[in-house]
Design a protein around this motif. Structure first.
Motif, PDB file in Angstrom:
ATOM      1  N   ASP A   1     -10.421   8.104  16.212  1.00 57.94           N
ATOM      2  CA  ASP A   1     -11.875   8.258  16.174  1.00 57.94           C
ATOM      3  C   ASP A   1     -12.486   6.991  15.569  1.00 57.94           C
ATOM      4  O   ASP A   1     -11.765   6.057  15.191  1.00 57.94           O
ATOM      5  CB  ASP A   1     -12.273   9.507  15.385  1.00 57.94           C
ATOM      6  N   GLU A   2     -13.803   6.952  15.470  1.00 62.39           N
ATOM      7  CA  GLU A   2     -14.475   5.733  14.998  1.00 62.39           C
ATOM      8  C   GLU A   2     -14.083   5.388  13.565  1.00 62.39           C
ATOM      9  O   GLU A   2     -13.904   4.221  13.223  1.00 62.39           O
ATOM     10  CB  GLU A   2     -16.001   5.905  15.097  1.00 62.39           C
ATOM     11  N   GLU A   3     -13.943   6.402  12.722  1.00 57.02           N
ATOM     12  CA  GLU A   3     -13.540   6.150  11.341  1.00 57.02           C
ATOM     13  C   GLU A   3     -12.155   5.498  11.295  1.00 57.02           C
ATOM     14  O   GLU A   3     -11.927   4.534  10.559  1.00 57.02           O
ATOM     15  CB  GLU A   3     -13.529   7.450  10.541  1.00 57.02           C
ATOM     16  N   MET A   4     -11.234   6.016  12.094  1.00 57.81           N
ATOM     17  CA  MET A   4      -9.874   5.480  12.102  1.00 57.81           C
ATOM     18  C   MET A   4      -9.853   4.061  12.673  1.00 57.81           C
ATOM     19  O   MET A   4      -9.099   3.204  12.199  1.00 57.81           O
ATOM     20  CB  MET A   4      -8.970   6.403  12.918  1.00 57.81           C
TER      21      MET A   4
ATOM     22  N   ASP B   1      -6.251   9.708   5.334  1.00 60.94           N
ATOM     23  CA  ASP B   1      -6.075  10.809   4.377  1.00 60.94           C
ATOM     24  C   ASP B   1      -5.135  11.909   4.865  1.00 60.94           C
ATOM     25  O   ASP B   1      -4.998  12.937   4.210  1.00 60.94           O
ATOM     26  CB  ASP B   1      -7.433  11.412   4.013  1.00 60.94           C
ATOM     27  N   THR B   2      -4.500  11.702   6.023  1.00 61.07           N
ATOM     28  CA  THR B   2      -3.510  12.668   6.506  1.00 61.07           C
ATOM     29  C   THR B   2      -2.298  11.912   7.044  1.00 61.07           C
ATOM     30  O   THR B   2      -2.396  10.738   7.422  1.00 61.07           O
ATOM     31  CB  THR B   2      -4.074  13.559   7.627  1.00 61.07           C
TER      32      THR B   2
ATOM     33  N   VAL C   1      -2.598  -5.559   0.511  1.00 63.91           N
ATOM     34  CA  VAL C   1      -3.818  -6.169  -0.033  1.00 63.91           C
ATOM     35  C   VAL C   1      -4.815  -5.095  -0.450  1.00 63.91           C
ATOM     36  O   VAL C   1      -5.485  -5.215  -1.482  1.00 63.91           O
ATOM     37  CB  VAL C   1      -4.450  -7.121   1.014  1.00 63.91           C
ATOM     38  N   LEU C   2      -4.908  -4.029   0.351  1.00 63.71           N
ATOM     39  CA  LEU C   2      -5.864  -2.963   0.074  1.00 63.71           C
ATOM     40  C   LEU C   2      -5.333  -1.931  -0.931  1.00 63.71           C
ATOM     41  O   LEU C   2      -6.035  -0.978  -1.277  1.00 63.71           O
ATOM     42  CB  LEU C   2      -6.232  -2.258   1.388  1.00 63.71           C
ATOM     43  N   ASN C   3      -4.099  -2.118  -1.364  1.00 67.06           N
ATOM     44  CA  ASN C   3      -3.470  -1.210  -2.332  1.00 67.06           C
ATOM     45  C   ASN C   3      -3.397   0.228  -1.814  1.00 67.06           C
ATOM     46  O   ASN C   3      -3.563   1.191  -2.573  1.00 67.06           O
ATOM     47  CB  ASN C   3      -4.225  -1.238  -3.670  1.00 67.06           C
ATOM     48  N   TYR C   4      -3.140   0.361  -0.520  1.00 66.42           N
ATOM     49  CA  TYR C   4      -2.937   1.686   0.056  1.00 66.42           C
ATOM     50  C   TYR C   4      -1.489   2.121  -0.181  1.00 66.42           C
ATOM     51  O   TYR C   4      -0.584   1.289  -0.233  1.00 66.42           O
ATOM     52  CB  TYR C   4      -3.200   1.673   1.560  1.00 66.42           C
ATOM     53  N   GLU C   5      -1.292   3.411  -0.298  1.00 60.94           N
ATOM     54  CA  GLU C   5       0.058   3.956  -0.422  1.00 60.94           C
ATOM     55  C   GLU C   5       0.451   4.592   0.904  1.00 60.94           C
ATOM     56  O   GLU C   5       0.083   5.718   1.207  1.00 60.94           O
ATOM     57  CB  GLU C   5       0.124   4.974  -1.556  1.00 60.94           C
ATOM     58  N   ALA C   6       1.198   3.828   1.697  1.00 59.21           N
ATOM     59  CA  ALA C   6       1.608   4.318   3.008  1.00 59.21           C
ATOM     60  C   ALA C   6       2.843   5.201   2.885  1.00 59.21           C
ATOM     61  O   ALA C   6       3.714   4.944   2.056  1.00 59.21           O
ATOM     62  CB  ALA C   6       1.902   3.141   3.932  1.00 59.21           C
ATOM     63  N   PRO C   7       2.925   6.247   3.709  1.00 63.03           N
ATOM     64  CA  PRO C   7       4.117   7.103   3.665  1.00 63.03           C
ATOM     65  C   PRO C   7       5.334   6.367   4.218  1.00 63.03           C
ATOM     66  O   PRO C   7       5.200   5.399   4.975  1.00 63.03           O
ATOM     67  CB  PRO C   7       3.728   8.286   4.570  1.00 63.03           C
TER      68      PRO C   7
END
Length: 353
Positions: free
Chosen positions: A161-164, A192-193, A219-225
């Motif tokens: 979707d646009e957000e993704m 978030d899912t 760089v964005l400090n995301y925690e990827a599964p």
């Protein structure tokens, strides 16, 4: 037998996915209009009402899986061929088979029939537990569910979707610049899912930009599964060829940065002409423009002499959408016209079946 098969499949699928069994075409159309379905699994193929069902499924961006149940074999096709089968084939059947993500067949004989038709190269054999003891009902359901998963793991951009898509863009920008300060202030949060992460990581894997995406995530400090994309099965377009980096084709030895960019634009024009341009190529050009200085006036003159200037300006516009390149890094102003949109669609549909 088809009715018994569908009932058995519906009961055996368990909690692996949510199913609805519908036998009325009008009800199917209403459901497709009112709800979002990932997959429409059609059983049998000669019902005239399928014309309207398939039309609505395509409009609703629902992916189609087809099980002909032997109804495309010659002895069935030849029954009342001129008065019934040929008109239906012209009206909707060939299009239905072609636009199905996959055709599930039940044996080698049916596979030979599909190969002779040549309407869809994506066929998978899953035996029918109603007619053979070679497979259990539960195993048949598991195999069909794996087909559903393979369908949903293909062409990930179409499912975003646009957000993704905005999250994807900011991760690409962060991966290219390796610095959060170049990103817009209104940053989107991480996916978030698990399903959204699956979309992002599979897209990166299939488009061969995993290194950029992983750097952007850091760089964005995301925690990827922890998700092993190499073990995921998916469909690729017919005739698909794996993209190669621009540098691997044109080399690295150039007298000047202008010469390197000219060679790059020449190669990109060839890729567009052959419908082979991919996101990785635009990322490569983006990094080149950000990291190296060129003589802009002279570059414009040379590209104009080679009838490449308009093409290069169109690429700047596409890159603004795909990699977040800003005009400050563009050696010439972007051009957004009908041809630009065609290039944009090429990039978006790179993995479209």
């Amino acid at each position: 037998m088809i009715s018994q098969y569908v009932t058995m499949l519906h009961e055996s699928m368990g909690l692996e996915c949510s199913n609805e069994m519908v036998t009325d075409a009008k009800e199917t159309q209403r459901n497709l209009c009112s709800s979002h379905y990932d997959i429409l699994h059609i059983h049998g193929c000669w019902n005239s009402s399928l014309f309207f069902v398939v039309k609505q499924a395509i409009k609703s961006h629902t992916r189609i899986v087809l099980s002909p149940h032997g109804q495309l074999e010659p002895w069935i096709v030849n029954e009342n061929y001129w008065n019934e089968k040929l008109p239906k084939q012209i009206l909707f059947l060939k299009k239905l088979v072609q636009q199905s993500y996959v055709v599930i067949i039940q044996g080698k004989m049916e596979e030979e029939c599909m190969n002779r038709l040549g309407w869809n190269p994506r066929t998978i054999i899953i035996k029918n537990a109603l007619v053979t003891h070679a497979i259990t009902r539960q195993e048949m359901a598991r195999q069909i569910f794996r087909v559903y998963r393979k369908v949903m793991d293909s062409n990930q951009l179409e499912l975003m979707d646009e957000e993704m898509k905005n999250i994807l863009l900011q991760v690409i920008m962060a991966g290219i610049t390796a610095n959060q300060q170049w990103l817009p202030e209104d940053l989107h949060t991480a996916p978030d899912t698990l399903e959204k992460w699956r979309l992002l990581l599979l897209y990166a894997h299939q488009e061969h930009i995993m290194d950029i995406i992983q750097r952007g995530i850091q760089v964005l400090n995301y925690e990827a599964p922890d998700f092993d994309v190499d073990k995921v099965d998916y469909f690729l377009p017919t005739g698909y060829e794996e993209p190669h980096s621009i540098e691997s084709i044109i080399g690295i030895s150039f007298v000047s940065e202008n010469d390197r960019l000219i060679a790059t634009f020449k190669h990109l024009r060839k890729l567009v002409f052959r419908h082979e341009i991919a996101v990785m190529h635009l990322i490569e050009l983006d990094k080149e423009l950000r990291q190296h200085e060129c003589e802009e006036d002279r570059l414009c003159e040379r590209l104009s002499e080679l009838n490449l200037l308009k093409f290069a300006r169109r690429l700047m516009c596409v890159m603004s959408d795909v990699t977040g390149l800003t005009e400050g890094y563009m050696p010439f102003p972007p051009l957004d016209d009908r041809i630009t949109n065609k290039i944009r669609l090429q990039v978006e549909n790179h993995l479209k079946l």
